[in-house]
Enzyme design. Structure first.
Site, PDB file in Angstrom:
ATOM      1  N   ASN A 187     -10.013   0.094  -0.359  1.00 21.70           N
ATOM      2  CA  ASN A 187      -8.553   0.163  -0.329  1.00 21.70           C
ATOM      3  C   ASN A 187      -8.004  -0.420  -1.635  1.00 21.70           C
ATOM      4  OD1 ASN A 187      -5.814  -0.192   0.106  1.00 21.70           O
ATOM      5  ND2 ASN A 187      -6.046  -0.972   2.193  1.00 21.70           N
TER       6      ASN A 187
ATOM      7  N   HIS B 285      -3.452   7.497   2.361  1.00 16.46           N
ATOM      8  CA  HIS B 285      -3.796   6.166   1.853  1.00 16.46           C
ATOM      9  C   HIS B 285      -5.215   5.837   2.345  1.00 16.46           C
ATOM     10  CE1 HIS B 285      -3.889   2.029   0.917  1.00 16.46           C
ATOM     11  NE2 HIS B 285      -3.597   1.581   2.125  1.00 16.46           N
TER      12      HIS B 285
ATOM     13  N   CYS C 248       0.806  -1.227   0.000  1.00 15.33           N
ATOM     14  CA  CYS C 248       0.000   0.000   0.000  1.00 15.33           C
ATOM     15  C   CYS C 248       0.842   1.282   0.000  1.00 15.33           C
ATOM     16  CB  CYS C 248      -0.961   0.008   1.182  1.00 15.33           C
ATOM     17  SG  CYS C 248      -2.154  -1.325   1.100  1.00 15.33           S
TER      18      CYS C 248
HETATM   19  N1  ACO Z   1     -18.578  -8.108   8.828  1.00 12.43           N
HETATM   20  C1  ACO Z   1     -19.066  -8.314  10.066  1.00 12.43           C
HETATM   21  N2  ACO Z   1     -18.295  -8.630  11.115  1.00 12.43           N
HETATM   22  C2  ACO Z   1     -16.964  -8.723  10.908  1.00 12.43           C
HETATM   23  C3  ACO Z   1     -16.383  -8.524   9.636  1.00 12.43           C
HETATM   24  C4  ACO Z   1     -17.258  -8.220   8.576  1.00 12.43           C
HETATM   25  N3  ACO Z   1     -16.821  -8.006   7.333  1.00 12.43           N
HETATM   26  N4  ACO Z   1     -15.037  -8.679   9.733  1.00 12.43           N
HETATM   27  C5  ACO Z   1     -14.779  -8.967  11.014  1.00 12.43           C
HETATM   28  N5  ACO Z   1     -15.944  -9.002  11.734  1.00 12.43           N
HETATM   29  C6  ACO Z   1     -16.116  -9.259  13.149  1.00 12.43           C
HETATM   30  C7  ACO Z   1     -14.970 -10.040  13.743  1.00 12.43           C
HETATM   31  O1  ACO Z   1     -15.119 -11.450  13.535  1.00 12.43           O
HETATM   32  C8  ACO Z   1     -15.083  -9.679  15.207  1.00 12.43           C
HETATM   33  O2  ACO Z   1     -16.102 -10.449  15.792  1.00 12.43           O
HETATM   34  P1  ACO Z   1     -15.953 -11.033  17.285  1.00 12.43           P
HETATM   35  O3  ACO Z   1     -15.830  -9.820  18.173  1.00 12.43           O
HETATM   36  O4  ACO Z   1     -17.191 -11.823  17.463  1.00 12.43           O
HETATM   37  O5  ACO Z   1     -14.694 -11.858  17.224  1.00 12.43           O
HETATM   38  C9  ACO Z   1     -15.559  -8.215  15.165  1.00 12.43           C
HETATM   39  O6  ACO Z   1     -16.129  -8.038  13.876  1.00 12.43           O
HETATM   40  C10 ACO Z   1     -14.444  -7.226  15.393  1.00 12.43           C
HETATM   41  O7  ACO Z   1     -13.328  -7.600  14.585  1.00 12.43           O
HETATM   42  P2  ACO Z   1     -12.027  -6.750  14.511  1.00 12.43           P
HETATM   43  O8  ACO Z   1     -11.065  -7.383  13.553  1.00 12.43           O
HETATM   44  O9  ACO Z   1     -11.538  -6.453  15.903  1.00 12.43           O
HETATM   45  O10 ACO Z   1     -12.628  -5.400  13.861  1.00 12.43           O
HETATM   46  P3  ACO Z   1     -11.928  -4.042  13.630  1.00 12.43           P
HETATM   47  O11 ACO Z   1     -12.691  -2.966  14.271  1.00 12.43           O
HETATM   48  O12 ACO Z   1     -10.454  -4.103  13.881  1.00 12.43           O
HETATM   49  O13 ACO Z   1     -12.127  -3.845  12.043  1.00 12.43           O
HETATM   50  C11 ACO Z   1     -10.822  -4.020  10.060  1.00 12.43           C
HETATM   51  C12 ACO Z   1     -11.578  -4.774  11.160  1.00 12.43           C
HETATM   52  C13 ACO Z   1     -11.817  -3.173   9.307  1.00 12.43           C
HETATM   53  C14 ACO Z   1     -10.167  -5.047   9.152  1.00 12.43           C
HETATM   54  C15 ACO Z   1      -9.733  -3.113  10.701  1.00 12.43           C
HETATM   55  O14 ACO Z   1      -9.006  -3.849  11.631  1.00 12.43           O
HETATM   56  C16 ACO Z   1      -8.781  -2.499   9.712  1.00 12.43           C
HETATM   57  O15 ACO Z   1      -9.125  -1.641   8.931  1.00 12.43           O
HETATM   58  N6  ACO Z   1      -7.483  -2.869   9.790  1.00 12.43           N
HETATM   59  C17 ACO Z   1      -6.400  -2.225   9.046  1.00 12.43           C
HETATM   60  C18 ACO Z   1      -6.374  -2.576   7.604  1.00 12.43           C
HETATM   61  C19 ACO Z   1      -5.213  -1.840   6.979  1.00 12.43           C
HETATM   62  O16 ACO Z   1      -5.043  -0.657   7.151  1.00 12.43           O
HETATM   63  N7  ACO Z   1      -4.319  -2.526   6.294  1.00 12.43           N
HETATM   64  C20 ACO Z   1      -3.068  -1.879   5.880  1.00 12.43           C
HETATM   65  C21 ACO Z   1      -3.016  -1.565   4.501  1.00 12.43           C
HETATM   66  S1  ACO Z   1      -3.490  -2.894   3.510  1.00 12.43           S
HETATM   67  C22 ACO Z   1      -2.111  -3.446   2.604  1.00 12.43           C
HETATM   68  O17 ACO Z   1      -1.004  -3.056   2.775  1.00 12.43           O
HETATM   69  C23 ACO Z   1      -2.394  -4.529   1.590  1.00 12.43           C
END
Ligand code: ACO
Length: 325
Positions: free
Chosen positions: A282, A252, A114
């Protein structure tokens, strides 16, 4: 006299096919509400079967060249940032060069996930500053949809396909004020596609399909917020500038909550932050140039304004570009 690089023109392209959050509700256990609240994403664009990263890059590059008023023959450097190249080789930059009808200029790909576009800008800026190039085409282009597990709701809802490009040209004043590039390979396992040409694709050893992205989203999220806060401080300090000197943050587009945290760090009103994540999710290396082109074309970003571009991604890699547009 010192040589600087300045943006002569921008361009971007999104494939026609759209995948909405409601479409995803039919594919994995998720909801439009969850995706919008947790990420800010409403929809993403997906390349058709047979539509490649180079196809998207070509459209974005043509638009950037037109905006810059340059021909392909005037380019003496092509840098393409991508994690999803068309072929193992030649590089997507060479494939793009062929499409544009340029023969002989340097052309190569950069792989920094990214942060790829920010890395590519850092490299192209140095080519221009040293006099090794006068006109550079810098592209971020991805078909991330090809490396997603469409059964994994933790990743497939986040990403999309697209391309963005800028033409940089030599100038006697900035232009690009500074670029800051970093990496820490210790975090490999938090965000990766395990398989590869040299390592192979061993389903049993990896426990999940090694062709697809695996991410510990929550841990990546925390690292991204902290790291982007630090890169903002580093960039301002290197230029002896105050937060209030920045007119536009062009971040980003990974997650609206990460973008808001960086804006808070800059004490910046969200009106001065370019947010396009809702429209395309993204798009990895394409996301910063897509956002930049959107705000240039709709007239928000004007000549003479100071922009801070930043990104964080797999590697981990992270970086920034500070520039006078
Ligand atoms: N729909 C519904 N529920 C979901 C989904 C979904 N799509 N995905 C995860 N959940 C659930 C999880 O299972 C979890 O449930 P639980 O509490 O029963 O276990 C709950 O939602 C919370 O999950 P988290 O992973 O803690 O959610 P979070 O608030 O962290 O959001 C996300 C997840 C959106 C992926 C976030 O962590 C994020 O944006 N991370 C960073 C991504 C990023 O910036 N990547 C870097 C660049 S990418 C690259 O370089 C290729």
């Amino acid at each position: 006299m010192s040589i600087y690089s300045r943006i002569a023109g921008t361009g971007s392209y999104l494939p026609e096919k759209v995948l909405s959050n409601h479409d995803l509700e039919k594919m994995v256990e998720t909801s439009d509400q969850w995706i919008q609240e947790r990420t800010g994403i409403k929809k993403r664009h997906i390349a058709e079967a047979g539509q490649t990263t180079c196809d998207l890059a070509e459209q974005a590059a043509a638009r950037a060249l037109k905006a810059a008023g340059k021909t392909a023959q005037e380019i003496d450097l092509i840098v393409v940032a991508t994690t999803t190249p068309d072929k193992i080789f030649p590089s997507t930059a060479c494939l793009l060069q062929q499409r544009l009808g340029n023969h002989g200029c340097a052309a190569f790909d950069i792989q920094a996930v990214c942060t790829g576009f920010v890395y590519a800008m850092g490299v192209a800026d140095k080519f221009i500053k040293t006099g090794a190039a006068r006109t550079a085409l810098v592209v971020g282009a991805e078909t991330l949809s090809r490396i997603l597990d469409w059964n994994d709701r933790g990743t497939c809802i986040l990403f999309g396909d697209g391309a963005g490009a800028v033409v940089l040209e030599a100038a006697d004043k900035p232009g690009i004020l500074s670029t800051h590039l970093h990496a820490d390979g210790a975090y490999e396992e938090l965000l990766h596609v395990p398989g590869g040409i040299s390592r192979g694709f061993d389903m049993e050893a990896d426990g999940a399909d090694p062709h697809f992205m695996q991410m510990k989203g929550n841990e990546v999220f925390k690292m991204a917020v902290n790291t982007l806060g630090r890169i903002v401080d580093e960039t301002l300090a290197a230029n002896g500038m105050k937060k209030s000197d920045i007119d536009w943050l062009v971040p980003h587009q990974a997650n609206i909550r990460i973008i808001k945290a960086t804006a808070r760090k800059l004490s910046m009103d969200m009106d001065n932050v370019v947010v396009t994540i809702g429209e395309h999710g993204n798009t990895s290396a394409a996301s910063v140039p897509l956002a930049l082109d959107t705000a240039v074309k709709d007239g928000r970003i004007k000549r003479g304004e100071t922009l801070l571009l930043e990104a964080f991604g797999g590697g981990f890699t992270w970086g920034s570009v500070l520039l006078n547009y």
